[in-house]
Every structure is written in C-alpha cells, then in structure tokens.
Design an enzyme around this catalytic site. Structure first.
Site, PDB file in Angstrom:
ATOM      1  N   THR A 209      42.551  15.906 -10.468  1.00 49.53           N
ATOM      2  CA  THR A 209      41.964  14.924 -10.951  1.00 49.53           C
ATOM      3  C   THR A 209      40.933  15.614 -12.152  1.00 49.53           C
ATOM      4  OG1 THR A 209      41.573  13.930  -8.919  1.00 49.53           O
ATOM      5  CG2 THR A 209      40.077  13.310 -10.619  1.00 49.53           C
ATOM      6  N   VAL A 210      40.230  16.623 -11.686  1.00 47.37           N
ATOM      7  CA  VAL A 210      39.619  17.236 -12.788  1.00 47.37           C
ATOM      8  C   VAL A 210      40.195  17.816 -14.352  1.00 47.37           C
ATOM      9  CG1 VAL A 210      37.346  18.830 -13.470  1.00 47.37           C
ATOM     10  CG2 VAL A 210      37.310  17.255 -11.201  1.00 47.37           C
TER      11      VAL A 210
ATOM     12  N   VAL B 294      27.906  22.412 -10.008  1.00 51.86           N
ATOM     13  CA  VAL B 294      26.669  21.766  -9.266  1.00 51.86           C
ATOM     14  C   VAL B 294      26.448  20.540  -9.877  1.00 51.86           C
ATOM     15  CG1 VAL B 294      24.184  21.805  -8.813  1.00 51.86           C
ATOM     16  CG2 VAL B 294      25.795  24.132  -8.759  1.00 51.86           C
TER      17      VAL B 294
ATOM     18  N   GLY C  96      33.879  13.113 -10.097  1.00 58.67           N
ATOM     19  CA  GLY C  96      34.880  12.401 -10.797  1.00 58.67           C
ATOM     20  C   GLY C  96      35.423  12.958 -11.938  1.00 58.67           C
TER      21      GLY C  96
ATOM     22  N   LYS D  80      26.341  24.139  -3.134  1.00 56.19           N
ATOM     23  CA  LYS D  80      25.487  23.673  -4.619  1.00 56.19           C
ATOM     24  C   LYS D  80      24.179  24.334  -4.315  1.00 56.19           C
ATOM     25  CE  LYS D  80      28.485  19.684  -5.331  1.00 56.19           C
ATOM     26  NZ  LYS D  80      28.611  18.489  -5.004  1.00 56.19           N
TER      27      LYS D  80
END
Lengths: 436, 436
Positions: free
Chosen positions: A13-14, A132, A302, A205
């Site tokens: 996805t990324v 993060v 996303g 994170k």
C-alpha cells in the site's frame, strides 16, 4: 545534477503510494529538491504485481539484497515491516553507504539504537518521518522545529484504528466488539488487529517520540502498553457526562526522576482541541517550556499520507546529503554522544489523575467508607457521579475523578476499596490527563 | 567545535525572550546542535536596558552596524521590525557573509525577493520561522515536511489579536469596539492596533506562506487585505445559528488560473477543528494532494513562543551550515531558478461561498425578488435564515448562505439586490469557506 536513485523494498500500500506520488508530483518535487528523485529499482516477492504497479518503469527484483547491494542506488526505502529481514536489509544498506528511509516503527522502537549507531559510523542518514503519525511532520517538528525547548510532555492520538473505534463507540453507544467489526468492514482495522487494539503500534510510536523529545535511547521494552479491548461503553458514557472524552493516548512525560512512557485509554477534557480529533485521524500535542503547547493534526495512515512522509524524507536527504555528517540533524535530535541516561519510570511511579467506577450496594455508609480510604491515602476527589439504582435494583454505580496521585498509591487504595463488602467485583480504573 | 556566535539586533520582547530561552536551555540546545550557540553582541538604542536584560554577559552597542560588520559574528538575528533600517542591516549582514534569522514578516513580504536573492548570491541562509505563527513550526512544515505534495490551499488563523477579539465578541456578545478595548487592557492588542485589526499583519504572513507553498515570489502588494473592524456582532450571532464561526483567515489557494491570496473575516463550519481555535491562539490548515489536510496549532506571538522559532532557526543554521548552498533547503522551499510565474488573481476572479445579510421590508414577494436575482446570476442558495420582525417593526433580516460562485458574480447580484425598493441599506457580505 544527476538524479537521486532510490531503491524501494516492498511495494504494498505505502510503496505503491510512494511510487505514484513521486511520479505524479515529480516536477514540483524536483523544483524543491534541486534534483530529480527516481525510484529505479523495486524489490518485492510478488514480481508480477510490482511490474504492473510500476508500469515497467523500474527494474523489479524479488531479492531485496540486489537493491541494497546495487552500486547505483543512493537511498533505500524500507517498507517491508517487522523486525526480521527488514533489519538485515537496513543494516546492509547502511553498510553499503546508502541512506535509508523507513516507515517501520516496530523496527526502530526495538532495534533503533543499533541501526542509528551503524548509520552514524557510516555517515549516512536514516530518516523515519513516516514511522509516527503518517503524513503529519511530527518527527521534524520535534527534532528541528522545537529545538529551543525543554520538552515537558507529549500526548498523541497516534493510532487511527483505535481512534476510529473509540469515536464509533461514543457516537453510536456501541461496545468494543461491534465497533471493531465495523472498523474491519470499513478497512480501518486489519483482519488481525492485535497490534493496533492492544496499543503496541501506539507504543512503538510513543517510544520513538520519547527518544527524540528527551534525547534518550529507544526503550520500547520499558513502555507500558495497554489497549482498548477492555474498555466498556458505559465508561465512555460516564466520562462524557463528566465532560471528558476517552482516547487511546501515547504519553511520554519528563520528571526529575525519569521519563514516563505509556499507552492507555485516557480521559481528556472535551474542551481540548485534541479531544475533538475523531475517526481515523491522528494528532500529537507537545508541551515545550518556551513555546507552550503546540498541536499537529492529520492523517496517520493510508497510502498517500504515509507516502507524503516517505518522500519528504527523500527530499530532506537530497537537500542535506552534502552537509557534514557530524553536524547535520542527528537521528535522535540530540548528538549521539549526548544522549541522556534518564530512566524510564516503572508504572507504579507515574503520577496522574484517575477515573474510578465502583459497583456498590445502594445503602447508607458506602460512600463514606470509600472516601475514607481515599482520604487516608491522600487522594483527593475532583468530581463524582452517583447514579440512582435502576428500577428494582439494589446496586448502583459510583464514578469518581481524583486529583493527581502516584499509580502505586491508587492501586493500594483500590485494593482496599475492593475488599469492602458493599463493593461488588473489581473497580474500573482509567487514567485522566488534563493536558493543560 | 567552537561556539556559534550570534549578534542580536533589538532586545525588546522577543529579543529578551530569545536571550533568556537560549541561556536557560543552553545545555539541551547544545546537545541538539552539536555546538554551543551564544549571543555575544546586542545592538539596541536603549543600551542601559539592554545591559540589564543581558546581565552584562554580552557586548552592548547602540549602533547595529557594529554587529553586522563584526568579523566574529556568524549569525545576525534581526528583531528591529519594519522595512527601513531593518532592511539595510539585513542586506549588510548578508553582504558580510553572515547568516540571518528574522521574525520580520513585513520586511520579507515586501522586500523578501531582494533579500533572498542577495542571500543566494552570498551562499548564506536567511531563516524566518518566527515570521509566521510564532512558535508553530509552520514554515518548516511547508518548506520541508510537505515537500511531496502539490499544496492546494492554506487557511490560517495567523493573527492572535484579531482571534482574541473575535472570540470575545462571540463569547460575550459584545461589539468590535468593546472587544478591542478589552484586548488592549489585557495586552492582546497594541495601543495602535491598526496592522492587526486591518488584516495587514495576517496578509504579510499569508504572503510568505503562499510563496513557500506554491513556489512564487513574494507579492504582498497583490494580496487582498480586509480586517475585522467592520464586522458586526449580529453577523457572528447569525453565523452561529447556521452552524458557523467567523474567523479572520489568511487564505491562499491555487487554481489553474493563478493563486488566490486574501485575508478577510470568513465563516467556517463550527465542526472543523480550526473553528474551535479560541483566544489569541494561532492555527494553520494546509491541504496537500497526497497528505490531505494537516493542521498546526499553537501560540502565534509572545516573547518565548516567538523565541522558540528564532532559536530553532539558529539550530537549523548550525546544523546545515556545512551543506552545499546550492542544494540545502531553499529559502522559498523551491530552488530560486524554479520559481513559478503563477499570477495572483484579482479579487473579482476568486471563487468562494458567501454569507449575505439583507435588511428588508416584511412583506410578501421580497424573498421571491431576491432569489430571482440570485438564480439569474446562477448563484444557488445553500441555507437561509429569515427572522420574524421585532415587535412593532416592519423590517426584518434575511440571511443567506450561497454555494460557490465568483466574487464579481456575487458583487453584480448584490448591486441588483440593493436596487430593490424593498431592500434597505447595503447588503452585508461575508465570505465562507467549507475547508473540506
């Protein structure tokens, strides 16, 4: 100047988001960076899919070693995830003198110290803005934007899945299991959501933020990690009646004794801006001694929001590659030889306020017994909610908000309260932060 | 390495804040920067006061030329303000090969192109984080954090004085003049508040943000500048009834035809996070094509918040001084030879939604006349509020929110509406942005 050549490890996805944004905005990115930035090699086990996603515009290999060892590659983007092969590849890339960009918070929170040491020794950069809060440039803010400050604390909504679930629970009055199913159906939670809902992702994170805020090594194993799976709808309702929202916060705070590093559901006053961050959005609130509070808000996950952070790191490296490695921006914001040995405090030592829900017999004297225990523990009560028992019920709920006290103090008091014969079952305890 | 030596021009509020924060946090700042950063010279006309504020720790002069010409000074901080002597001194410092840090938005918005050209030619940095939104690292976010993006628009609450006044007007239902007096009494507005309340200060900041977001030269003279002095309490109330807040926004937006650059009171939906930024706080909302919306919030003024930004620039320069001037972060985020010639659109060409308040005769047919004019101008109505006339009154207010249209279109329609015999006085027009 000739283009910066980038090798991409993992085009999920990324990765495909990064490829697409870099291509779509290539002219504008080049005007900013002063050089073209091109992904020339992609390693992915699914070679066929990788070829489709990249329209045959780069070399596709199924062995990531070919990328990290390739002499033409200037920067390696690691988007494989996890601690295993990703760690080996990042270390190999560094050993080969390549700069690295990674979104892998798990890797950095657990093996960051080793990785940054290796990068320091080779004079290369390891950039991790995407690790993060996705597209929010929070690493840059902490590492560069707030360098004048003694940072006092950070509190962040840094996991979109759990924030979506909590927003749904409050909005619709539904329980955790139902909200999780909704989140999965809508793609906001993975099939195996464990890392998100148990707070592990947020703790990775928070560990990274603590490190760059306070100049301490990564210490994920010392973080307190508590998710939202046990949170009940009734506590969200009671909190709301008292003027609070419940959010899963990653919190890190400095005191004279050490650093608090913890992830847990937290009551926060509804009038705070961060209390109104809903759905899958992320936000990080930072308190500095000079600047006061600053807040950073945006999409924490996303394809393209995360790609935004990955590419910002590529541009940064392109812009800074010629700077003296000894003086350009240090990986952990502080020079590697000036890291602090401030300890991470055990949970028993942290200081915060608390929300307590007790299920009690509806009879005289119960409240007196409970408040006596609290008073003897020097815990003062800030607010209280006592419900009338439901029709025909002999039991009712008492909800209390306390002022600040030490965790071990409240735990001892709770043990005494639970031993009262008029208190049924266990006391529900949540932590509360005023964030002021 | 030896310390970075800094000369400070002007030790007023921000100057003394900078001196104090740099001293208080010197150990932590040095651990971040890798070198000590010391203010060794201060120029101020009030030598006596400067000496007191610095506890005799630096050389005090009353001629700023002595600082910008001093061979030992590496970085000059300009905190004099205005366009006159400040410009000369900044240019002299640059000519002498010194890096410059300035909080002077007026200077940059009006003479920035000349200053950046000079800095480029000399290979020195001119840093200006403190010029926009005080302690919020928004310049860094735009110039470095969001480099992957085609930035689409920015909308910011970038003047604390006016935001304080607007918050007071809404909270207390008071008019502008009263709220201004309160703001002055509390120190949120200056004795001569013209630059703030007329929108000039916000326009300087919007000009700077437009430049680094879109890669265009500074063009303050093309900005539309409209303050809050004519805003009436009744419009804040009506807006609230329709679900909107009124904020003074600095807006810059890119379209195919050019760039919108405008400051004016603006209705925004109350459910947006930025609508809930109250008091003297600042916040900037940025829309990028990859990242979506990100928001940056914090204190936009004050001694230490502004000092936070000034010192971050000092650390940045210390970290980047060794990088190749041709490739390190460009002043305007884009390489100087790749600036765009996108024009700033005249106000008549901008496209937005509108709030209209009409004072009309309370009789049949008025609304039909008005809506007919709007329909013939292809302006569609999104929401309407029609008030009953007060007891014994024959006149009443109609409030309308329109969908998007061009400014010249709404102006033409308003002229027609004002010509109707049943419409009294002029139509109140405010702009509305959904910010979604």
């Amino acid at each position: 100047m000739k283009p910066i050549k980038v090798g991409l490890l993992g085009i999920g996805t990324v990765g495909s988001g990064t490829f697409n944004v870099l291509k779509r905005n290539q002219e504008e990115i080049m005007r900013r960076a002063g050089r073209a930035i091109e992904i020339t090699m992609v390693a992915d086990l699914n070679v066929e899919r990788a070829r489709e996603l990249t329209n045959g515009e780069c070399e596709i290999v199924n062995d990531a070693n070919l990328v990290v060892n390739h002499p033409d590659i200037d920067i390696v983007i690691e988007l494989i995830g996890g601690y295993g092969i990703a760690k080996d590849l990042v270390l190999k890339a560094i050993a080969n003198g390549k700069h690295v960009v990674t979104a892998n918070k798990a890797l950095l929170a657990t093996h960051g110290n080793e990785i940054f040491k290796a990068a320091q020794d080779k004079g290369v950069m390891v950039a991790f803005e995407a690790a993060v809060a996705g597209g929010i440039p929070i690493i840059k803010a902490l590492r560069e934007g707030l360098t004048a400050n003694r940072i006092e604390w950070i509190a962040g909504i840094i996991n979109g899945t759990t924030n979506f679930i909590l927003s749904e629970m409050r909005d619709k009055g539904i329980d955790f299991a139902t909200a999780l199913k909704d989140a999965q159906a809508l793609g906001y939670a993975e099939a195996d959501p464990t890392f998100d809902i148990e707070g592990v992702d947020a703790a990775h994170k928070a560990t990274i933020m603590a490190s760059i805020a306070f100049g301490i090594p990564m210490q994920f194993n010392k973080a307190h990690v508590e998710g939202i799976t046990k949170l009940e709808a009734i506590d969200i309702r009671y909190a709301e009646q008292l003027g609070y929202r419940i959010k899963l916060l990653g919190i890190t705070k400095r005191s004279d004794k050490g650093v608090e590093l913890r992830v847990h559901p937290t009551l926060i006053p509804e009038k705070r801006l961060i209390a109104n961050v809903e759905g899958a959005m992320n936000a990080v609130l930072v308190q500095g001694d000079a600047v006061g509070a600053t807040l950073y808000y945006g999409k924490g996950a996303g394809a393209e929001p995360t790609a935004s952070a990955v590419i910002a790191d590529l541009v940064d490296i392109t812009r800074l590659a010629t700077a003296d490695p000894e003086h350009r921006v240090p990986h952990l914001a502080f020079q590697p030889n000036s890291l602090s040995d401030l300890v991470i405090l055990p949970m028993s030592e942290i200081v915060t306020s608390y929300y307590l829900r007790l299920h009690v017999a509806d009879k005289a004297g119960v409240l007196a017994d409970v408040t006596k225990i609290l008073a003897e523990s020097s815990i003062s009560i800030d607010a209280m909610l006592q419900k009338e028992p439901a029709e025909g019920e002999q039991r009712t709920d008492i909800v209390m908000l306390t002022h600040q006290t030490q965790e071990k103090n409240i735990l001892a008091a709770i043990a005494q309260i639970e031993a009262l014969s008029s208190v049924f079952g266990s006391v529900t305890k949540l932590r509360l932060e005023e964030l002021s």
